[in-house]
Design an enzyme around this catalytic site. Structure first.
Site, mmCIF file in Angstrom:
data_model
loop_
_atom_site.group_PDB
_atom_site.id
_atom_site.type_symbol
_atom_site.label_atom_id
_atom_site.label_comp_id
_atom_site.label_asym_id
_atom_site.label_seq_id
_atom_site.Cartn_x
_atom_site.Cartn_y
_atom_site.Cartn_z
ATOM 1 N N LYS A 172 2.568 -78.141 39.194
ATOM 2 C CA LYS A 172 1.896 -79.240 39.404
ATOM 3 C C LYS A 172 0.498 -79.538 39.139
ATOM 4 O O LYS A 172 -0.375 -78.894 39.477
ATOM 5 C CB LYS A 172 2.021 -79.615 41.137
ATOM 6 C CG LYS A 172 1.772 -80.808 41.353
ATOM 7 C CD LYS A 172 1.062 -81.366 42.778
ATOM 8 C CE LYS A 172 -0.673 -81.088 42.608
ATOM 9 N NZ LYS A 172 -1.270 -81.797 41.937
ATOM 10 N N CYS B 4 -14.841 -71.970 36.225
ATOM 11 C CA CYS B 4 -14.798 -71.376 37.371
ATOM 12 C C CYS B 4 -15.891 -70.209 37.161
ATOM 13 O O CYS B 4 -16.516 -69.663 37.903
ATOM 14 C CB CYS B 4 -13.797 -70.747 37.851
ATOM 15 S SG CYS B 4 -12.596 -69.979 36.469
HETATM 16 P P1 NAD Z 1 -8.649 -78.674 43.851
HETATM 17 O O1 NAD Z 1 -8.617 -77.601 44.894
HETATM 18 O O2 NAD Z 1 -9.142 -80.089 44.512
HETATM 19 O O3 NAD Z 1 -7.254 -78.942 43.185
HETATM 20 C C1 NAD Z 1 -6.508 -78.192 42.682
HETATM 21 C C2 NAD Z 1 -4.856 -78.488 42.766
HETATM 22 O O4 NAD Z 1 -4.447 -78.590 44.086
HETATM 23 C C3 NAD Z 1 -4.693 -79.825 42.142
HETATM 24 O O5 NAD Z 1 -3.415 -79.625 41.377
HETATM 25 C C4 NAD Z 1 -4.725 -80.513 43.304
HETATM 26 O O6 NAD Z 1 -3.777 -81.767 43.156
HETATM 27 C C5 NAD Z 1 -3.958 -79.670 44.161
HETATM 28 N N1 NAD Z 1 -4.007 -79.862 45.977
HETATM 29 C C6 NAD Z 1 -4.822 -80.820 46.306
HETATM 30 N N2 NAD Z 1 -4.630 -80.606 47.771
HETATM 31 C C7 NAD Z 1 -3.908 -79.935 47.726
HETATM 32 C C8 NAD Z 1 -3.102 -79.060 49.082
HETATM 33 N N3 NAD Z 1 -3.488 -79.612 50.244
HETATM 34 N N4 NAD Z 1 -2.224 -78.317 48.975
HETATM 35 C C9 NAD Z 1 -1.773 -77.842 47.644
HETATM 36 N N5 NAD Z 1 -2.284 -78.385 46.448
HETATM 37 C C10 NAD Z 1 -3.407 -79.507 46.723
HETATM 38 O O7 NAD Z 1 -9.376 -78.173 42.877
HETATM 39 P P2 NAD Z 1 -10.037 -78.999 41.404
HETATM 40 O O8 NAD Z 1 -11.125 -79.798 41.811
HETATM 41 O O9 NAD Z 1 -8.918 -79.279 40.873
HETATM 42 O O10 NAD Z 1 -10.510 -77.835 40.446
HETATM 43 C C11 NAD Z 1 -11.914 -77.267 40.439
HETATM 44 C C12 NAD Z 1 -11.854 -75.939 41.137
HETATM 45 O O11 NAD Z 1 -10.975 -74.874 40.538
HETATM 46 C C13 NAD Z 1 -13.355 -75.276 41.142
HETATM 47 O O12 NAD Z 1 -13.490 -74.756 42.520
HETATM 48 C C14 NAD Z 1 -12.880 -74.215 40.437
HETATM 49 O O13 NAD Z 1 -14.123 -73.091 40.441
HETATM 50 C C15 NAD Z 1 -11.643 -73.736 40.499
HETATM 51 N N6 NAD Z 1 -11.180 -73.016 39.288
HETATM 52 C C16 NAD Z 1 -10.956 -71.432 39.382
HETATM 53 C C17 NAD Z 1 -10.383 -70.863 38.323
HETATM 54 C C18 NAD Z 1 -10.309 -69.409 38.800
HETATM 55 O O14 NAD Z 1 -9.566 -68.671 37.863
HETATM 56 N N7 NAD Z 1 -10.885 -68.796 39.683
HETATM 57 C C19 NAD Z 1 -10.116 -71.452 37.421
HETATM 58 C C20 NAD Z 1 -10.206 -72.695 37.145
HETATM 59 C C21 NAD Z 1 -10.825 -73.551 38.160
#
Ligand code: NAD
Length: 480
Positions: A177, A285
């Site tokens: 997803k 991240c």
């Molecule tokens: P997010 O948490 O808003 O969304 C991530 C994904 O989860 C999306 O596909 C979203 O649609 C889905 N989602 C939203 N609500 C959900 C729920 N209740 N249950 C399941 N899935 C759900 O994150 P974002 O804003 O898309 O991404 C940015 C974040 O990702 C930052 O905090 C960044 O640090 C982190 N990140 C971490 C890494 C790592 O490897 N540690 C890598 C890249 C990004």
């Protein structure tokens, strides 16, 4: 433009592109122009059921294949990715906002990831346990089953590859997803799957926002969840997976410390931190968010990094500038609000701090000095091109500042003294430490967080721990 991007993208379930059950679509836009570039299907929980069902049905077929056959399937997919690189690059740039050259690296990175894990297919060994002459005791490593892959919007292609490739090679099937603001590259990748003879149902893509995400993470038919995204959503995913005792791998946020010691090669430190915080417009991240700089070199560091920040060209990714826009409107507002907050908290904007006066979600590379580590701009992930520079007076204080935070994804030390740098590397609470560089670590190096930055590791062979469970078999050899 080579890509016919302005179309309706459907879900990819069981080897077919299909409409969502409610036949609804949502829009994704180009963050450089704020124009809609495509519409994509909004998956419902019913669609997630269909995708999980397809992934379950094909499990025996996929698992019965020789490991090298699964590896070869990934190699074919890597070739297809390279053959189609031009389109994928353009899609990723238009949808995510990245400069073309960054998207080119992302596409090549995806192909390399597929090849790396393809090569591991026949090396996923168990071990034998000494237990006396009358017993043989050994382990085999078996796939979990259906793997849910929930992806964020900052690096869609790479993050999809990092989870999906080891999952598939290990014998799992996947439901992916992508994020609702960057769905296109995943859907396009799904189309390539049709060309490379991977059985229907092994890879499924459902698009949409929180609803299909939540349906997937709490699904009875999902055996393991890999989530990359923010800490609050990670908590929600963990809670819903707890209902079915499903294991989770969480790759969450960072607010990473880069310590610059007085003996550092200052040019090396400035160059590394500049790349570390401004690459991908700060939407990484692992970014170098907090430069923790010794007071004897603080002013010079600030002066130099300001010069670098001011040298960046910003523009639409398609023109291949140094950096592109932020990914979407809500995130743009969030980053600008953090800049306002930093000013209210008493930090000094040395450069940047403003949006560009044009369409699109552009924010200037921004450097804050006079930052104290307990300010919210130093504690909370901004995920934009905003550097916080914090002074320190001695080594203990540097480590205390570095670790005085709930997150622990990456960290770094700049020092010419190898003993000092390595012992400080051991003292920083984070999953990856960079010494005299930023974003180090080969493809084989494990990546993941300490503390609230996550659970489990991606990349390298350690990633297989998320996709293989250990079975121990002990055999009685004693004659009666
Ligand atoms: P997010 O948490 O808003 O969304 C991530 C994904 O989860 C999306 O596909 C979203 O649609 C889905 N989602 C939203 N609500 C959900 C729920 N209740 N249950 C399941 N899935 C759900 O994150 P974002 O804003 O898309 O991404 C940015 C974040 O990702 C930052 O905090 C960044 O640090 C982190 N990140 C971490 C890494 C790592 O490897 N540690 C890598 C890249 C990004």
């Amino acid at each position: 433009m080579s890509t016919e991007i302005n179309e309706r993208y459907r879900l990819f379930i069981d080897g077919e592109t299909v409409a969502s059950s409610n036949e609804e679509y949502q829009e994704t836009e180009n963050p450089a122009t704020e124009e809609t570039i495509a519409r994509f299907a909004t998956a419902t929980s019913e669609d997630v059921d269909r995708a999980v069902e397809a992934a379950r049905r094909v499990l025996p077929e996929w698992q019965q294949k020789q490991p090298t056959e699964r590896g070869k399937a990934l190699e074919r997919l890597a070739d297809a990715v390279r053959d189609d690189a031009e389109t994928l690059v353009e899609i990723e740039t238009l949808d995510q906002g990245k400069p073309l050259s960054a998207s080119q690296r992302a596409v090549e990175g995806l192909a390399r990831t597929l090849e790396y894990y393809a090569g591991a297919a026949d090396k996923l060994e168990g071990k034998s346990i000494p237990s006396g002459n009358d017993t043989i005791d050994f382990t085999v490593r078996e796939p979990y089953g259906v793997s849910a892959q929930i992806i964020p919007w900052n690096a869609p292609l790479n993050l999809m590859g990092q989870g999906t490739a080891p999952a598939l090679v290990a014998g799992n099937t996947v439901v992916i997803k992508p994020a609702p603001t960057t769905p296109l590259s995943a859907i396009h990748l799904a189309r390539l799957i049709e060309e490379v003879n991977i059985p229907d149902g092994v890879i499924n893509v459902v698009t949409g926002g929180a609803e299909p995400g939540a349906a997937l993470s709490g699904h009875e038919g999902v055996d393991t969840v890999s989530f990359t995204g923010s800490v609050p959503t990670g908590e929600a995913v963990m809670k819903s997976a707890a209902e079915t005792i499903t294991p989770v791998t969480l790759e969450l946020g960072g607010k990473n410390p880069a310590i610059v010691m007085p003996d550092a090669d200052l040019d090396e430190a400035v160059t590394s931190i500049q790349i570390g915080i401004f690459a991908n417009t700060g939407q990484i991240c692992a970014a170098a968010d907090r430069a923790i700089v010794h007071e004897s070199i603080y002013d010079e560091f600030v002066e130099r990094i300001v010069q670098r920040a001011e040298s960046y060209t910003l523009g639409p990714g398609i023109e291949d500038p140094d950096i592109g826009p932020l990914n979407h409107a809500e995130h743009y507002e969030k980053v600008l609000n953090y800049i306002d907050l930093g000013i209210e908290e008493g930090a000094t904007v040395e450069t940047g701090g403003e949006p560009l006066d044009r369409e699109g979600y552009f924010v200037e590379p921004t450097v804050f000095s006079d930052v104290e580590n307990d300010m919210r701009i130093a504690q909370e992930e901004i995920f934009g091109p905003v550097l916080c520079v914090i002074p320190f007076s001695d080594r203990e204080e540097a480590i205390r500042i570095a670790n005085d935070i709930e997150l622990g994804l990456t960290g770094g030390v700049f020092s010419r003294d190898v003993k000092q740098a390595l012992s400080m590397a051991r003292e920083i609470d984070a999953g990856s430490i960079y010494v005299n560089q930023w974003f180090g670590g080969a493809m084989g190096a494990p990546f993941g967080g300490f503390k609230k930055s996550g659970i489990g590791r991606e990349m390298g062979l350690e990633a297989f721990d998320s996709y293989l469970q250990t079975k121990n078999i002990s055999v009685n050899l004693a004659e009666r």
